[in-house]
Design an enzyme around this catalytic site. Structure first.
Site, short mmCIF file in Angstrom:
data_model
loop_
_atom_site.label_atom_id
_atom_site.label_comp_id
_atom_site.label_asym_id
_atom_site.label_seq_id
_atom_site.Cartn_x
_atom_site.Cartn_y
_atom_site.Cartn_z
N ALA A 90 28.54 22.78 52.54
CA ALA A 90 28.80 24.19 52.82
C ALA A 90 30.13 24.63 52.21
CB ALA A 90 28.80 24.43 54.32
N LYS A 91 31.14 23.76 52.26
CA LYS A 91 32.43 24.10 51.64
C LYS A 91 32.31 24.18 50.12
CE LYS A 91 35.98 21.17 51.61
NZ LYS A 91 36.64 21.17 50.28
N ASP A 92 31.39 23.41 49.57
CA ASP A 92 31.21 23.36 48.13
C ASP A 92 30.45 24.56 47.60
OD1 ASP A 92 30.93 22.37 45.47
OD2 ASP A 92 29.01 21.46 45.98
N TYR A 214 29.88 33.13 46.58
CA TYR A 214 30.83 32.30 47.33
C TYR A 214 31.87 31.69 46.38
CZ TYR A 214 32.51 28.33 50.15
OH TYR A 214 33.30 27.40 50.80
#
Length: 432
Positions: A90-92, A214
């Protein structure tokens, strides 16, 4: 030396040997070889962990290469455990792209295991926050997993304050285990609709758009890192000894080296909760302009997608643009960072509107009276803590802080900051 220590420990002292950021079959084989050379007996089961977007995309090829080796099949005796990482993916790539990659990876790895007649157990590496794969509705969360991937076996991490929250008291622990047991049992007897090709195609489109949106902010916008470090308590978290591990894998690295826990935790403190929703609004709004009926159909008929949307609503109803704006007003000085903060809060509002159009709810979580009543009780206590925290950060970051305050006064400010961090985390509940 690590494997020599493992070999010296008593049998059953350790369980699985998890390989973080596993990328290829040789990563697993190397651990098996090291165990053999060190004389680890019986050998620990070796569990690959697929956690970045790229790792998830190639996970099927990795396990297919393993399962195709007769010697490997014999060594594992037809049983394999695989860990799926929710935080780093998710952070990626952002939550939407990561969630869809996790879904597809589990289905494809399960199919590969079935082809080779291997009994597969998935180990879900989730945190307490939605941004790290968490879901406070345990029963619904289990039923939302891809069909054919649980099969009566479900392993999941509990960490941070979630251990106390879910298992800290005997009655609560019993209730938590009841939910896990019921969810796993019901999952095995509940027919789930097959994913329509139109649904999968829509998710592919949404995934690409959300990931690009994102990364355009987190990786490519030069304003982002300075803004993140200024408006959140990220820098202070590293020095407050509130986590079990260092905040960064590489002390000199940027956001990419930051562990997922402080990444999500810092944004939870400011009530913007950015990692959970960034990129989602752009994707949903673009799809709503072309085929709004399709997304509404997916919400009504596909449990996985409905759970995804409802969880986002839950996070957004806990978010507060006004609170986040106050952090900017107190801590951010340069005009570019202030402009970015304003843009992000506008994206938050756009995301909320897209979610409501899909769910049909008149307002966020309007169907969840328990949560809304809880927030009505908690927010009057949490909101002042946010205001106090912003003021404390402002004082502690003053250039002449050592001249302005004595050592004792600075220690008092640090203690007060830690109290606000703990208070906000407890008020937000699923923050770990």
């Amino acid at each position: 030396r690590t494997f020599e220590v493992i070999a010296a420990l008593g049998e059953s002292s350790l369980g699985a040997y998890v390989i973080s950021q596993c990328q290829q079959a040789s990563d697993i084989m190397a651990v098996m070889l090291l165990q053999q050379d060190a004389g680890v007996a019986p050998a620990l089961r070796v569990v690959p962990l697929f956690e970045t977007l790229d790792d998830l995309l190639r996970s099927e090829a990795t396990v297919e290469a393993l399962f195709s080796m007769p010697v490997y099949w014999e060594r594992i005796e037809g049983k394999q455990e695989i860990m799926v990482g929710y935080s780093d993916s998710a952070k990626d790539a952002g939550r939407l792209a990561a969630s869809w990659a996790q879904y597809n990876a589990q289905v494809r790895m399960a199919n590969a295991a079935a082809r080779h007649q291997i009994e597969l157990t998935f180990f879900h590496g989730k945190g307490g926050t939605v941004g790290r794969g968490g879901n406070p509705a345990l029963f619904d969360a289990i039923l939302a997993h891809p069909p054919g991937t649980i099969n009566g076996k479900f392993r999941v991490t509990e960490q941070g304050e979630m251990i106390t929250q879910n298992l800290g008291e005997e009655s609560v622990a019993e209730r938590t285990l009841d939910l896990f047991t019921a969810g796993v049992l019901v999952e095995g007897f509940t027919p789930r609709p097959a994913i329509k090709p139109t649904w999968a195609a829509a998710m592919d489109r949404l995934s690409v758009i959300s990931c690009d949106a994102y990364r355009a902010i987190v990786r490519e916008d030069p304003r982002f890192v300075p803004y993140f470090r200024t408006t959140t308590p990220e820098l202070e978290l590293a020095g407050l000894n509130v986590g079990s591990r260092p905040g960064k894998r590489n002390p000199k690295g940027g956001v990419e080296s930051l562990r997922a826990i402080p990444w999500v935790f810092a944004w939870t403190q400011t009530r913007l909760n950015l990692p959970t929703w960034l990129g989602v609004g752009e994707a949903l709004n673009k799809e709503l302009k072309t085929d709004p009926a399709l997304l509404k159909e997916m919400y009504q008929d596909w449990p996985w997608f409905r759970t995804f949307i409802d969880l986002l609503e839950m996070v957004l109803v806990k978010s507060d643009s006004a609170i986040a704006a106050n952090y900017d007003a107190q801590l951010v000085t340069d005009s570019e960072s202030l402009a970015l903060g304003k843009e992000l809060r506008a994206k938050l509002d756009e995301t909320a509107q897209a979610l409501l159009e899909i769910s049909g709810h008149p307002s966020l979580q309007s169907h969840n009276s328990v949560l809304l009543n809880s927030l009505a009780v908690r927010n009057p206590y949490v909101d002042p803590l946010n205001v106090i925290q912003a003021e404390l950060l402002k004082r502690l970051r003053q250039g002449d802080v050592e001249q302005r305050y004595t050592i004792e006064e600075r220690a008092t400010l640090q203690d007060a900051l830690l109290i606000t961090i703990n208070g906000i985390a407890n008020g937000m509940r699923n923050s770990g």
